[in-house]
Design a protein around this motif. Structure first.
Motif, PDB file in Angstrom:
ATOM      1  N   LYS A 139       0.673  -1.374  -0.311  1.00 39.47           N
ATOM      2  CA  LYS A 139      -0.321  -0.439   0.174  1.00 39.47           C
ATOM      3  C   LYS A 139       0.951   0.993  -0.117  1.00 39.47           C
ATOM      4  N   ARG A 140       1.728   1.294   0.576  1.00 30.10           N
ATOM      5  CA  ARG A 140       3.188   2.459   0.716  1.00 30.10           C
ATOM      6  C   ARG A 140       3.979   2.075  -0.304  1.00 30.10           C
ATOM      7  N   HIS A 141       3.918   1.197  -0.930  1.00 31.49           N
ATOM      8  CA  HIS A 141       4.715   1.509  -2.640  1.00 31.49           C
ATOM      9  C   HIS A 141       3.673   2.181  -3.479  1.00 31.49           C
ATOM     10  N   ALA A 142       2.837   1.526  -3.711  1.00 33.73           N
ATOM     11  CA  ALA A 142       1.854   2.343  -3.992  1.00 33.73           C
ATOM     12  C   ALA A 142       0.961   3.597  -4.386  1.00 33.73           C
ATOM     13  N   LYS A 143       1.381   3.976  -2.990  1.00 31.43           N
ATOM     14  CA  LYS A 143       0.988   5.546  -2.464  1.00 31.43           C
ATOM     15  C   LYS A 143       1.918   6.640  -2.940  1.00 31.43           C
ATOM     16  N   ILE A 144       3.788   5.954  -3.365  1.00 33.60           N
ATOM     17  CA  ILE A 144       4.713   6.603  -3.275  1.00 33.60           C
ATOM     18  C   ILE A 144       4.786   6.577  -4.887  1.00 33.60           C
ATOM     19  N   LEU A 145       4.063   5.916  -5.753  1.00 29.62           N
ATOM     20  CA  LEU A 145       4.460   5.770  -6.683  1.00 29.62           C
ATOM     21  C   LEU A 145       2.933   6.774  -7.149  1.00 29.62           C
ATOM     22  N   GLU A 146       2.061   6.865  -6.211  1.00 26.84           N
ATOM     23  CA  GLU A 146       1.066   7.450  -6.304  1.00 26.84           C
ATOM     24  C   GLU A 146       1.557   8.756  -6.824  1.00 26.84           C
ATOM     25  N   ILE A 147       2.335   9.281  -5.511  1.00 25.98           N
ATOM     26  CA  ILE A 147       2.924  11.094  -5.470  1.00 25.98           C
ATOM     27  C   ILE A 147       3.623  11.591  -6.370  1.00 25.98           C
ATOM     28  N   ILE A 148       4.677  10.451  -6.442  1.00 26.53           N
ATOM     29  CA  ILE A 148       5.040  10.768  -7.852  1.00 26.53           C
ATOM     30  C   ILE A 148       5.188  11.171  -8.430  1.00 26.53           C
ATOM     31  N   GLU A 182      11.369   0.361 -15.115  1.00 27.29           N
ATOM     32  CA  GLU A 182      11.291  -0.529 -14.285  1.00 27.29           C
ATOM     33  C   GLU A 182       9.720  -0.370 -14.630  1.00 27.29           C
ATOM     34  N   GLN A 183       9.057   0.343 -15.544  1.00 33.42           N
ATOM     35  CA  GLN A 183       7.823   0.658 -15.815  1.00 33.42           C
ATOM     36  C   GLN A 183       7.077  -0.791 -16.130  1.00 33.42           C
ATOM     37  N   LYS A 184       7.531  -1.335 -16.954  1.00 31.33           N
ATOM     38  CA  LYS A 184       7.672  -2.660 -17.487  1.00 31.33           C
ATOM     39  C   LYS A 184       7.050  -4.026 -16.193  1.00 31.33           C
ATOM     40  N   ASN A 185       7.955  -3.615 -15.239  1.00 32.82           N
ATOM     41  CA  ASN A 185       7.979  -4.181 -14.099  1.00 32.82           C
ATOM     42  C   ASN A 185       6.768  -3.928 -12.412  1.00 32.82           C
ATOM     43  N   ILE A 186       6.189  -2.758 -13.298  1.00 27.84           N
ATOM     44  CA  ILE A 186       5.719  -2.214 -11.987  1.00 27.84           C
ATOM     45  C   ILE A 186       4.263  -2.519 -13.090  1.00 27.84           C
ATOM     46  N   ILE A 187       4.232  -1.948 -13.844  1.00 22.53           N
ATOM     47  CA  ILE A 187       2.606  -2.716 -14.684  1.00 22.53           C
ATOM     48  C   ILE A 187       2.245  -3.947 -14.560  1.00 22.53           C
ATOM     49  N   ASP A 188       3.739  -4.970 -14.753  1.00 24.21           N
ATOM     50  CA  ASP A 188       3.233  -6.718 -13.993  1.00 24.21           C
ATOM     51  C   ASP A 188       2.628  -6.530 -12.658  1.00 24.21           C
ATOM     52  N   ALA A 201      -3.924   0.696  -8.085  1.00 22.50           N
ATOM     53  CA  ALA A 201      -3.409  -0.053  -9.064  1.00 22.50           C
ATOM     54  C   ALA A 201      -4.162   0.277 -11.214  1.00 22.50           C
ATOM     55  N   ILE A 202      -5.864   0.305 -10.316  1.00 20.26           N
ATOM     56  CA  ILE A 202      -6.097   0.813 -11.586  1.00 20.26           C
ATOM     57  C   ILE A 202      -5.588   2.312 -12.453  1.00 20.26           C
ATOM     58  N   ASP A 203      -5.774   3.222 -11.286  1.00 16.72           N
ATOM     59  CA  ASP A 203      -5.293   4.659 -11.332  1.00 16.72           C
ATOM     60  C   ASP A 203      -3.923   4.499 -12.465  1.00 16.72           C
ATOM     61  N   GLN A 204      -2.794   3.629 -11.870  1.00 14.69           N
ATOM     62  CA  GLN A 204      -1.692   3.839 -12.047  1.00 14.69           C
ATOM     63  C   GLN A 204      -2.039   2.895 -13.747  1.00 14.69           C
ATOM     64  N   LEU A 205      -2.769   2.682 -14.699  1.00 19.56           N
ATOM     65  CA  LEU A 205      -2.767   2.005 -15.784  1.00 19.56           C
ATOM     66  C   LEU A 205      -2.633   3.664 -16.696  1.00 19.56           C
ATOM     67  N   GLN A 242     -13.781   0.249 -23.472  1.00 23.37           N
ATOM     68  CA  GLN A 242     -12.466  -0.074 -23.156  1.00 23.37           C
ATOM     69  C   GLN A 242     -11.955  -0.671 -22.700  1.00 23.37           C
ATOM     70  N   LEU A 243     -11.817   0.382 -20.840  1.00 21.49           N
ATOM     71  CA  LEU A 243     -10.825   0.168 -19.287  1.00 21.49           C
ATOM     72  C   LEU A 243     -11.794  -1.008 -19.373  1.00 21.49           C
ATOM     73  N   ALA A 244     -13.132  -0.835 -19.291  1.00 25.93           N
ATOM     74  CA  ALA A 244     -13.187  -2.827 -18.559  1.00 25.93           C
ATOM     75  C   ALA A 244     -13.033  -3.667 -19.405  1.00 25.93           C
ATOM     76  N   SER A 245     -12.936  -3.461 -20.558  1.00 28.90           N
ATOM     77  CA  SER A 245     -11.706  -4.367 -21.212  1.00 28.90           C
ATOM     78  C   SER A 245     -10.974  -5.307 -20.984  1.00 28.90           C
ATOM     79  N   ARG A 246      -9.783  -4.455 -20.392  1.00 32.86           N
ATOM     80  CA  ARG A 246      -8.520  -3.930 -20.181  1.00 32.86           C
ATOM     81  C   ARG A 246      -8.512  -4.440 -19.158  1.00 32.86           C
ATOM     82  N   ILE A 247      -9.112  -4.394 -18.446  1.00 36.89           N
ATOM     83  CA  ILE A 247      -9.763  -4.888 -16.601  1.00 36.89           C
ATOM     84  C   ILE A 247      -9.520  -6.106 -16.966  1.00 36.89           C
ATOM     85  N   ARG A 248     -10.749  -6.428 -17.709  1.00 33.74           N
ATOM     86  CA  ARG A 248     -11.170  -8.163 -17.948  1.00 33.74           C
ATOM     87  C   ARG A 248      -9.919  -8.485 -18.399  1.00 33.74           C
TER      88      ARG A 248
END
Length: 150
Positions: free
Chosen positions: A4-13, A67-73, A108-112, A139-145
């Motif tokens: 959760k902290r890592h996700a928040k850091i990514l959101e903040i930066i 690292e962006q690809k790693n984060i997306i994974d 995670a969805i926001d980081q898309l 399109q987003l619903a399909s992408r999430i699915r």
């Protein structure tokens, strides 16, 4: 807690120009995280953040391009492990998750980084996503699915 902290850091930066570890620690404290500068330093190392010059000429933390690809994974992994169902109704998408994972899944969805997303609201196990266009919602619903293999 660490994820959760890592996700928040990514959101903040991703939304602010953070120049120092102290600024990042303060931003995390404003978000309710009780952490030390040493923890922030380890998180920066774990996330492999780098400093880059911003448009304003200041330096700021960013995710290194490798690292962006790693984060997306990792974000895809969060989606595949927490999402139970995805339904879109007009420009709104409703995502049901396992109990307690709504906020991290919403992050995670926001980081898309989908420009069509106007905003997300997360509860304990439900996420509401408001999308700007009907086509964007579909399109987003399909992408999430596709990331969760429903």
């Amino acid at each position: 807690m660490k994820s959760k902290r890592h996700a928040k850091i990514l959101e903040i930066i991703g939304t602010r120009e953070i120049e120092t570890q102290e600024e990042l620690a303060e931003a995390l404290k404003e978000e309710g995280f009780d952490i030390t500068q040493a923890t922030v330093s380890r998180d920066i190392k774990n996330l492999k953040l780098i400093k880059m010059q911003s448009a304003s000429g200041k330096s700021k933390y960013v995710v290194s391009s490798g690292e962006q690809k790693n984060i997306i994974d990792r974000l895809s992994n969060i989606l595949s492990n927490t999402v139970l169902s995805v339904e879109n109704i007009d420009k709104m998408i409703i995502v049901k998750t396992i109990t307690g994972s709504g906020p991290i899944t919403a992050e995670a969805i926001d980081q898309l980084e989908n420009a069509d997303i106007a905003g997300t609201v997360a509860g304990d196990n439900t996420i509401f996503i408001m999308v700007r266009t009907l086509e964007g919602a579909e399109q987003l619903a399909s992408r999430i699915r596709s990331r969760i293999s429903l």
